[in-house]
Design a protein around this motif. Sequence first.
Motif, PDB file in Angstrom:
ATOM      1  N   MET A  12       0.837  -1.196   0.000  1.00 25.78           N
ATOM      2  CA  MET A  12       0.000   0.000   0.000  1.00 25.78           C
ATOM      3  C   MET A  12       0.875   1.251   0.000  1.00 25.78           C
ATOM      4  N   PHE A  13       0.323   2.325  -0.566  1.00 22.08           N
ATOM      5  CA  PHE A  13       1.030   3.597  -0.661  1.00 22.08           C
ATOM      6  C   PHE A  13       0.066   4.720  -0.282  1.00 22.08           C
ATOM      7  N   THR A  14       0.620   5.937  -0.139  1.00 19.65           N
ATOM      8  CA  THR A  14      -0.204   7.068   0.280  1.00 19.65           C
ATOM      9  C   THR A  14      -0.340   8.142  -0.791  1.00 19.65           C
ATOM     10  N   GLY A  15       0.438   8.046  -1.870  1.00 18.31           N
ATOM     11  CA  GLY A  15       0.394   9.081  -2.892  1.00 18.31           C
ATOM     12  C   GLY A  15       1.202  10.313  -2.545  1.00 18.31           C
ATOM     13  N   ILE A  16       2.042  10.215  -1.514  1.00 17.89           N
ATOM     14  CA  ILE A  16       2.947  11.306  -1.166  1.00 17.89           C
ATOM     15  C   ILE A  16       4.325  10.946  -1.717  1.00 17.89           C
ATOM     16  N   VAL A  17       4.672  11.546  -2.830  1.00 19.40           N
ATOM     17  CA  VAL A  17       5.933  11.237  -3.512  1.00 19.40           C
ATOM     18  C   VAL A  17       7.100  11.671  -2.631  1.00 19.40           C
ATOM     19  N   GLN A  18       8.070  10.768  -2.452  1.00 19.03           N
ATOM     20  CA  GLN A  18       9.205  11.054  -1.575  1.00 19.03           C
ATOM     21  C   GLN A  18      10.399  11.627  -2.325  1.00 19.03           C
ATOM     22  N   ALA A  19      10.499  11.336  -3.617  1.00 15.33           N
ATOM     23  CA  ALA A  19      11.608  11.855  -4.415  1.00 15.33           C
ATOM     24  C   ALA A  19      11.335  11.591  -5.885  1.00 15.33           C
ATOM     25  N   THR A  20      11.951  12.386  -6.736  1.00 16.05           N
ATOM     26  CA  THR A  20      12.001  12.061  -8.163  1.00 16.05           C
ATOM     27  C   THR A  20      13.415  11.576  -8.438  1.00 16.05           C
ATOM     28  N   CYS A  21      13.514  10.362  -8.971  1.00 15.74           N
ATOM     29  CA  CYS A  21      14.811   9.695  -9.102  1.00 15.74           C
ATOM     30  C   CYS A  21      15.080   9.331 -10.553  1.00 15.74           C
ATOM     31  N   GLU A  22      16.353   9.388 -10.920  1.00 12.03           N
ATOM     32  CA  GLU A  22      16.757   9.221 -12.313  1.00 12.03           C
ATOM     33  C   GLU A  22      16.811   7.752 -12.723  1.00 12.03           C
ATOM     34  N   LEU A  23      16.297   7.473 -13.914  1.00 16.27           N
ATOM     35  CA  LEU A  23      16.465   6.158 -14.524  1.00 16.27           C
ATOM     36  C   LEU A  23      17.870   6.105 -15.119  1.00 16.27           C
ATOM     37  N   VAL A  24      18.733   5.252 -14.566  1.00 16.82           N
ATOM     38  CA  VAL A  24      20.144   5.245 -14.961  1.00 16.82           C
ATOM     39  C   VAL A  24      20.509   4.045 -15.827  1.00 16.82           C
ATOM     40  N   ALA A  25      19.650   3.039 -15.917  1.00 19.59           N
ATOM     41  CA  ALA A  25      19.892   1.904 -16.800  1.00 19.59           C
ATOM     42  C   ALA A  25      18.553   1.314 -17.196  1.00 19.59           C
ATOM     43  N   LEU A  26      18.491   0.805 -18.425  1.00 15.14           N
ATOM     44  CA  LEU A  26      17.256   0.242 -18.949  1.00 15.14           C
ATOM     45  C   LEU A  26      17.608  -0.916 -19.872  1.00 15.14           C
ATOM     46  N   GLU A  27      17.189  -2.109 -19.496  1.00 17.09           N
ATOM     47  CA  GLU A  27      17.410  -3.297 -20.320  1.00 17.09           C
ATOM     48  C   GLU A  27      16.066  -3.771 -20.858  1.00 17.09           C
ATOM     49  N   LYS A  28      15.950  -3.798 -22.192  1.00 13.16           N
ATOM     50  CA  LYS A  28      14.709  -4.208 -22.834  1.00 13.16           C
ATOM     51  C   LYS A  28      14.854  -5.636 -23.353  1.00 13.16           C
ATOM     52  N   ARG A  29      13.962  -6.506 -22.882  1.00 12.48           N
ATOM     53  CA  ARG A  29      13.924  -7.879 -23.359  1.00 12.48           C
ATOM     54  C   ARG A  29      12.514  -8.194 -23.829  1.00 12.48           C
ATOM     55  N   GLN A  30      12.356  -9.301 -24.523  1.00 10.81           N
ATOM     56  CA  GLN A  30      11.052  -9.690 -25.009  1.00 10.81           C
ATOM     57  C   GLN A  30      10.084  -9.873 -23.836  1.00 10.81           C
ATOM     58  N   GLY A  31       9.051  -9.036 -23.789  1.00 10.71           N
ATOM     59  CA  GLY A  31       8.031  -9.171 -22.764  1.00 10.71           C
ATOM     60  C   GLY A  31       8.370  -8.575 -21.410  1.00 10.71           C
ATOM     61  N   MET A  32       9.559  -8.009 -21.260  1.00  9.79           N
ATOM     62  CA  MET A  32       9.932  -7.471 -19.954  1.00  9.79           C
ATOM     63  C   MET A  32      11.066  -6.454 -20.092  1.00  9.79           C
ATOM     64  N   HIS A  33      11.002  -5.398 -19.287  1.00  9.06           N
ATOM     65  CA  HIS A  33      12.090  -4.435 -19.168  1.00  9.06           C
ATOM     66  C   HIS A  33      12.620  -4.477 -17.742  1.00  9.06           C
ATOM     67  N   THR A  34      13.923  -4.248 -17.599  1.00  4.12           N
ATOM     68  CA  THR A  34      14.514  -4.087 -16.272  1.00  4.12           C
ATOM     69  C   THR A  34      14.966  -2.648 -16.119  1.00  4.12           C
ATOM     70  N   LEU A  35      14.469  -1.996 -15.069  1.00  7.77           N
ATOM     71  CA  LEU A  35      14.804  -0.604 -14.790  1.00  7.77           C
ATOM     72  C   LEU A  35      15.796  -0.544 -13.639  1.00  7.77           C
ATOM     73  N   ALA A  36      16.766   0.348 -13.760  1.00  2.10           N
ATOM     74  CA  ALA A  36      17.652   0.656 -12.638  1.00  2.10           C
ATOM     75  C   ALA A  36      17.472   2.132 -12.310  1.00  2.10           C
ATOM     76  N   VAL A  37      17.031   2.405 -11.090  1.00  2.00           N
ATOM     77  CA  VAL A  37      16.726   3.764 -10.658  1.00  2.00           C
ATOM     78  C   VAL A  37      17.685   4.148  -9.541  1.00  2.00           C
ATOM     79  N   ARG A  38      18.284   5.335  -9.634  1.00  2.00           N
ATOM     80  CA  ARG A  38      19.215   5.795  -8.601  1.00  2.00           C
ATOM     81  C   ARG A  38      18.423   6.427  -7.462  1.00  2.00           C
ATOM     82  N   LEU A  39      18.447   5.780  -6.298  1.00  3.82           N
ATOM     83  CA  LEU A  39      17.728   6.262  -5.122  1.00  3.82           C
ATOM     84  C   LEU A  39      18.698   6.849  -4.112  1.00  3.82           C
ATOM     85  N   PRO A  40      18.291   7.927  -3.431  1.00  5.15           N
ATOM     86  CA  PRO A  40      19.143   8.493  -2.380  1.00  5.15           C
ATOM     87  C   PRO A  40      19.224   7.539  -1.191  1.00  5.15           C
ATOM     88  N   ALA A  41      20.239   7.752  -0.348  1.00  4.22           N
ATOM     89  CA  ALA A  41      20.514   6.839   0.764  1.00  4.22           C
ATOM     90  C   ALA A  41      19.316   6.661   1.681  1.00  4.22           C
TER      91      ALA A  41
END
Length: 202
Positions: free
Chosen positions: A1-30
Amino acid sequence: MFTGIVQATCELVALEKRQGMHTLAVRLPAELREGLTPGASVANNGVCLTVTRVEDDRVFFDVMEETLSLTNLGAIALGCHINIERSLTFGKEIGGHLLSGHVQCQAIVTRVTEVGEQRDLRLSVPKRWMKYILYKGFVAVNGCSLTVGEVFEDGFMLHLIPETLRLTNLKDAVTGTQLNIEIDSQTQTIVDTVERVLAARQ
């Protein structure tokens, strides 16, 4: 569950596209990586995704084909900034409204208007979902809990205050931008129940 209070906007730093699925790597602060382990749920633009691994400051998520087609995660590119919210911890303040992270549809921004420091967005939404979007009701847009400012036959208006623009990626929205929409589950339940009761009486 979530509250809809965004804690940060974080950069997408890597993206791997495969058939039927993508893998995202997002840089999160500590502070958002603290205690984060594989299997945890994190909302990315309002989409509930499962952490698959954590490497240094990068957090990885797999996104399946249905999610890619239903949400704007299928169109993001490297360098994009994603609204991030960790899952709700009970006992903490709920500043928005309860969300599941299950996006129903996408809205298209049809007009952006600057009103002093405020910004108004007019959104177009598929007609089938409009019965659940009510004036002054809740709606989650890219994972951000917001109040509906005005309702039209084919969409609705958002009035965004400076703090919302500062904290979320809604500041980047322009005409044509697609935004994830999660309607309020309580509103959906009430509307569907009333429709069933009225139909049964006919």
